[in-house]
Design an enzyme around this catalytic site. Structure first.
Site, PDB file in Angstrom:
ATOM      1  N   HIS A 180      14.759 -58.046  38.823  1.00  0.00           N
ATOM      2  CA  HIS A 180      15.101 -58.994  39.902  1.00  0.00           C
ATOM      3  C   HIS A 180      15.288 -58.185  41.195  1.00  0.00           C
ATOM      4  O   HIS A 180      14.393 -57.437  41.584  1.00  0.00           O
ATOM      5  CB  HIS A 180      16.359 -59.756  39.442  1.00  0.00           C
ATOM      6  CG  HIS A 180      16.726 -60.974  40.228  1.00  0.00           C
ATOM      7  ND1 HIS A 180      15.927 -61.543  41.183  1.00  0.00           N
ATOM      8  CD2 HIS A 180      17.852 -61.750  40.198  1.00  0.00           C
ATOM      9  CE1 HIS A 180      16.531 -62.621  41.696  1.00  0.00           C
ATOM     10  NE2 HIS A 180      17.716 -62.752  41.117  1.00  0.00           N
ATOM     11  N   HIS A 240       5.568 -61.953  39.653  1.00  0.00           N
ATOM     12  CA  HIS A 240       6.646 -62.923  39.888  1.00  0.00           C
ATOM     13  C   HIS A 240       6.517 -64.058  38.889  1.00  0.00           C
ATOM     14  O   HIS A 240       5.411 -64.462  38.554  1.00  0.00           O
ATOM     15  CB  HIS A 240       6.558 -63.485  41.318  1.00  0.00           C
ATOM     16  CG  HIS A 240       7.834 -64.082  41.789  1.00  0.00           C
ATOM     17  ND1 HIS A 240       8.171 -65.374  41.499  1.00  0.00           N
ATOM     18  CD2 HIS A 240       8.864 -63.544  42.486  1.00  0.00           C
ATOM     19  CE1 HIS A 240       9.364 -65.612  42.024  1.00  0.00           C
ATOM     20  NE2 HIS A 240       9.807 -64.526  42.625  1.00  0.00           N
ATOM     21  N   ASP A 262      10.134 -57.620  47.063  1.00  0.00           N
ATOM     22  CA  ASP A 262      10.733 -56.297  46.987  1.00  0.00           C
ATOM     23  C   ASP A 262       9.781 -55.176  47.400  1.00  0.00           C
ATOM     24  O   ASP A 262      10.233 -54.077  47.717  1.00  0.00           O
ATOM     25  CB  ASP A 262      11.230 -56.021  45.550  1.00  0.00           C
ATOM     26  CG  ASP A 262      12.477 -56.838  45.237  1.00  0.00           C
ATOM     27  OD1 ASP A 262      13.365 -56.891  46.105  1.00  0.00           O
ATOM     28  OD2 ASP A 262      12.546 -57.433  44.152  1.00  0.00           O
TER      29      ASP A 262
END
Ligand code: ACO
Length: 376
Positions: free
Chosen positions: A220, A259, A313
Site C-alpha cells: 500500500h 493496482h 507511489d
C-alpha cells in the site's frame, strides 16, 4: 449464499459520495471534480474542505477553514514532550501512528462521535500530523525544533518546520499538489480499516491509528519508499533495463506498479510524472527521473498488456526526494494527505453506520477430541 472473494476483490462494502474511480478509463474524481482539475487549481486545505462538506468553499468559508487549521498547528505541551521522548531510532511511521493514538489519550472527550466533535478532532489531527513529524525529525537528528508559522499554508509550514527556512513557491506548490493527489481514493485498504474501526462506534483516533498501520505496508502506501530504495540500487540509467528484467525473471513485484483497481494509467501517476520531471530538472536529479522513465518503458513492454502501470507511489518517490524529504518521511507524507480522506470516510460512515462484519469460509477440521497434554 455469500460469495467468497479473496482480498475482497470486487466486493462493494460501502456507499460513498467522496471519490469516484474508473479503473478501466483511469478516472479519479473527488465529489465529481476530476483529480487533474483539483491538482491544477485547488489547494490541499480546499480539497479537504470539499471532501468534508461535499462542495467547494466560498472565499470566506475557505479563509475560516484555513484559520481553523493554522490555529491548531502548535502541539500541546504534553504531545510535544511525548515526541521528544520517542526513541531516536524509531521509524517515523511507527512514531506517527503512536502519536496520533496519543492525541486521543490527551483528549478529554476522546470517544465523542457526534459529527461536530469528530470534525473538530479531525481538524486537530490534520493540523498537527505535520508538526509532530517535523518535531520528531529534529529530535532524532539533534537539531533545534522549529515551531510552526501560522502565516503559512499546511504544505509551506511543514517544509518551513523541517528545514528552518521558508520553502520556495515551487517546492511548496509541489508538496501541496502531492497532498491533493493523495487525499482520498475510494475504499483502499487503509480507508477500509478506518471505516471498519469506526463502524464499531469506536473513536476517530482509533480509526486513524488503524489506518496508519495499514498504509505502512509495502503493498500500500509503503511502496513509495520501496521505489526510492529500488532507484538507489540502480547505478546508472542504462542499468535500469537489466535490473528490472532480472527482478521480473525472479517473479519479484516492482514497487510503484500495479493496482487492485486501475487497469490503465493511474491518473495521479500521470500528474506526478510531469511534476517529478520538472523538479528533477530543477534540483539536479535528472538521473533519478530518467531511471524512472526507463523502468516505466520496460514495464510498459512487459506488463502493460496485463494492466500493470505506474501507480501513485512510483513518481511520488522522485518528487519527494527532489523536495528534499528524507526517505522514511515519504510514507508519513502520505499520512498527512490521507488524514483528510480517512476523516471524510469516518464522517460518512458514522452518518449511515452499519457494523462491518464479513464472514469467513471455515476450512479447518471438526469434532476433534481434546488431547490431554500428557498424551501429545
Ligand atoms: N510488478 C510485477 N508484476 C506485478 C506487479 C508489479 N508491481 N503487480 C502485479 N503484478 C502481477 C502479479 O505478479 C500477478 O501476476 P500473475 O497473474 O502472473 O500471478 C498479477 O500482476 C496480479 O497481481 P496481484 O498481486 O494478484 O494483484 P493485486 O490486485 O492483488 O495487487 C498490488 C495490487 C498489491 C498493488 C500489486 O500490484 C503490487 O504488489 N504492486 C507493488 C506494490 C505497490 O506499488 N503498491 C502500491 C499500490 S498503490 C497504493 O496502495 C497507494
Amino acid at each position: 449464499m455469500a460469495q467468497y472473494s479473496k482480498g475482497l476483490e470486487g466486493v462493494i462494502a460501502a456507499e460513498t459520495k467522496l471519490s469516484f474511480i474508473d479503473g478501466e478509463k483511469g478516472i479519479l474524481e473527488y465529489i465529481g471534480i476530476p483529480i487533474g482539475e483539483l491538482a491544477s487549481h485547488s489547494t490541499f486545505e480546499e480539497t479537504v474542505y470539499l471532501l468534508w462538506n461535499g462542495r467547494l468553499p466560498k472565499k470566506d468559508e475557505l479563509a475560516a477553514f484555513n484559520d481553523q487549521i493554522r490555529s491548531r498547528y502548535a502541539l500541546s505541551k504534553d504531545i510535544a514532550k511525548l515526541v521528544l521522548e520517542m526513541p531516536k531510532t524509531g521509524e517515523p511511521m511507527h512514531v506517527i501512528r503512536t502519536l496520533v493514538s496519543a492525541l486521543g489519550v490527551f483528549d478529554s472527550k476522546p470517544n465523542a462521535i457526534d459529527l461536530p466533535s469528530v470534525r473538530d478532532k479531525a481538524l486537530t489531527v490534520l493540523a498537527q500530523t505535520p508538526t509532530m513529524l517535523a518535531y520528531y525529525q529534529h529530535h532524532r537528528k539533534g537539531t533545534p525544533i522549529v515551531p510552526p508559522d501560522t502565516s503559512l499554508s499546511l504544505a509551506e509550514n511543514f517544509l518551513y518546520m523541517l528545514n528552518g527556512k521558508k520553502p520556495t513557491p515551487t517546492m511548496a506548490k509541489a508538496l501541496d499538489v502531492c497532498l491533493v493527489l493523495h487525499t482520498d481514493h475510494g475504499l483502499n485498504n487503509s480507508t477500509f480499516s478506518a471505516r471498519s474501526v469506526i463502524s464499531t462506534e469506536s473513536d476517530l483516533y482509533s480509526a486513524l491509528t488503524a489506518a496508519i498501520g495499514s498504509l505502512r505496508g509495502p503493498l500500500h502506501g509503503g511502496a513509495n519508499e520501496g521505489v526510492m530504495k529500488m532507484l538507489s540500487q540502480i547505478p546508472t540509467v542504462d542499468a535500469a533495463e537489466a535490473f528490472i528484467q532480472d527482478k521480473l525473471a525472479k517473479k519479484d513485484k516492482i514497487p510503484g506498479f500495479g493496482h487492485r483497481v486501475y487497469k490503465s494509467y493511474d491518473p495521479r501517476a500521470k500528474y506526478l510524472k510531469v511534476l517529478a520531471k520538472q523538479l528533477a530538472e530543477d534540483t539536479g536529479n535528472k538521473d533519478l527521473y530518467e531511471k524512472s522513465a526507463r523502468i516505466e518503458g520496460v514495464m510498459e513492454r512487459e506488463k502493460a498488456a496485463k494492466g500493470i502501470y505506474p501507480n501513485v507511489d512510483f513518481y511520488s518517490a522522485t518528487t519527494y526526494h527532489c523536495i528534499g524529504l528524507p526517505l522514511d518521511l515519504f510514507t508519513p507524507m502520505f499520512v498527512v494527505g490521507r488524514v483528510g480522506g480517512w476523516s471524510a470516510h469516518i464522517i460518512e460512515q458514522l452518518a449511515d453506520n452499519r457494523l462491518f462484519r464479513p464472514s469467513v469460509d471455515y476450512t479447518g477440521p471438526h469434532d476433534v477430541r481434546y488431547t490431554p497434554i500428557s498424551e501429545r
